[in-house]
Design a protein around this motif. Structure first.
Motif, PDB file in Angstrom:
ATOM      1  N   ASN A  60       0.824  -1.209   0.000  1.00 30.97           N
ATOM      2  CA  ASN A  60       0.000   0.000   0.000  1.00 30.97           C
ATOM      3  C   ASN A  60       0.863   1.267   0.000  1.00 30.97           C
ATOM      4  O   ASN A  60       1.716   1.421  -0.859  1.00 30.97           O
ATOM      5  N   SER A  61       0.691   2.165   0.955  1.00 31.11           N
ATOM      6  CA  SER A  61       1.374   3.461   0.884  1.00 31.11           C
ATOM      7  C   SER A  61       2.864   3.408   1.193  1.00 31.11           C
ATOM      8  O   SER A  61       3.544   4.429   1.069  1.00 31.11           O
TER       9      SER A  61
ATOM     10  N   TYR B 184      -1.368   1.309   4.467  1.00 28.30           N
ATOM     11  CA  TYR B 184      -2.656   0.891   5.023  1.00 28.30           C
ATOM     12  C   TYR B 184      -2.628  -0.603   5.349  1.00 28.30           C
ATOM     13  O   TYR B 184      -2.026  -1.410   4.638  1.00 28.30           O
TER      14      TYR B 184
ATOM     15  N   GLU C 115      -1.419  -1.777   8.168  1.00 30.19           N
ATOM     16  CA  GLU C 115      -0.292  -2.020   9.068  1.00 30.19           C
ATOM     17  C   GLU C 115       0.891  -2.681   8.362  1.00 30.19           C
ATOM     18  O   GLU C 115       1.386  -3.734   8.761  1.00 30.19           O
TER      19      GLU C 115
ATOM     20  N   GLN D 129      -4.187  -8.061   5.613  1.00 31.41           N
ATOM     21  CA  GLN D 129      -5.211  -7.018   5.672  1.00 31.41           C
ATOM     22  C   GLN D 129      -6.613  -7.564   5.901  1.00 31.41           C
ATOM     23  O   GLN D 129      -7.532  -6.811   6.201  1.00 31.41           O
TER      24      GLN D 129
END
Length: 322
Positions: free
Chosen positions: A44-45, A273, A275, A294
């Motif tokens: 993700n990010s 996102y 964690e 996730q």
């Protein structure tokens, strides 16, 4: 808590992986199941921090101009915009998410979902009004990451993935990955990459070593140092500071009840996102990777690094155990 106790607690934390290296050697390696070690998974990010590395490499090579360069050099329509503040936008403003766009990533305006549903993500971002003068306020914005990816593609005159394979992934030995793209074929700058935890660890180790990998200097030390220095306060409720698509923080809190002589961990980190994290602790010569499935939910989510890992590291290093 020490590292042995942390290791015993890891199964209950529902992590997919937890990797801790010091001076390039493993202190702790945990995988929830064998497949977690070999399979790629969405980061993700954390993609943003890898894009930052590629931006740094392109600047070092002279393919991208200095961070103070106006974005209108790549998108001249900004200089002609009726809001004259858009002409002041620089690469640095994009890197530090202080461009000033009227943007709410999720909730409220739902700017991020609207961008991903638009036919041209770059044009969508460029067309957003400004809520603040550039450089004054940090507003988390994956749209500016997409602008950076598009600018990088312009500058290197090839797909960002090809540039990454030659100058970052290849030297690091990263061969298993996937990276999404927007409708124009531009690699997603703010999300969309999948990697193995061990390769995230390599990425963090590269930064710990100030851009050097083996006998190659992939990023100049000066560029690494500048790119991870906090440039602006993080937007609430997020904590710490923000650098060039890296977060920065300290542990414990400076205003905590701990004594002035107590040791402090200063670190910067990539955050995704669900964690997904890469933490770099320069003074302790340590890199920490935390990933999570996730599909697993925990309410409220536990800050595994600050609640579990950082205390264990502080205990280890304050006890002078090497």
């Amino acid at each position: 808590m020490n590292l042995s106790l942390l290791a015993a607690d890891l199964p209950s934390l529902q992590l997919r992986s937890c990797l801790i290296n010091r001076r390039g050697e493993p202190l702790l390696q945990y995988y929830q199941k064998p497949a977690a070690e070999t399979e790629i998974a969405r980061i993700n990010s954390c993609t943003k921090s890898i894009l930052s590395a590629l931006i740094c490499i392109a600047m070092d090579q002279g393919l991208l101009p200095p961070p103070e360069t106006a974005v209108s050099r790549f998108y001249p329509q900004l200089a002609a915009d009726k809001d004259t503040r858009k002409a002041q936008l620089t690469l640095s403003h994009l890197l530090t998410m202080s461009a000033g766009f009227n943007w709410t990533e999720f909730g409220g305006q739902n700017s991020f979902p609207k961008m991903t549903r638009s036919p041209n993500w770059v044009e969508f971002v460029l067309g957003q009004p400004l809520a603040h003068p550039p450089g004054q306020v940090m507003e988390y914005n994956s749209g500016v990451s997409q602008l950076l990816s598009a600018i990088l593609m312009q500058a290197v005159e090839r797909p960002v993935t090809a540039f990454a394979e030659q100058y970052l992934f290849g030297p690091l030995g990263i061969t298993a990955y996937s990276w999404e793209s927007d409708p124009q074929g531009i690699a997603t700058g703010g999300f969309g990459m999948s990697l193995r935890p061990a390769d995230l660890l390599k990425f963090g180790q590269l930064y710990l070593q100030q851009g050097k990998w083996g006998d190659r200097q992939l990023i100049t030390p000066e560029r690494v140092i500048r790119s991870v220095q906090p440039a602006i306060d993080a937007d609430p409720p997020r904590r710490g500071g923000y650098a060039w698509h890296w977060w920065t923080d300290v542990f414990p809190d400076p205003d905590s009840s701990s004594t002035e002589s107590a040791p402090i961990l200063e670190y910067y980190y990539a955050r995704g996102y669900g964690e997904q994290f890469v933490y770099v602790l320069p003074a302790q010569e340590t890199v920490v990777v935390l990933t999570k499935d996730q599909k697993q939910k925990q309410q409220p989510p536990l800050d595994v690094f600050r609640d579990c890992v950082a205390p264990a590291l502080l205990d280890r290093y304050s006890s002078k155990i090497n």
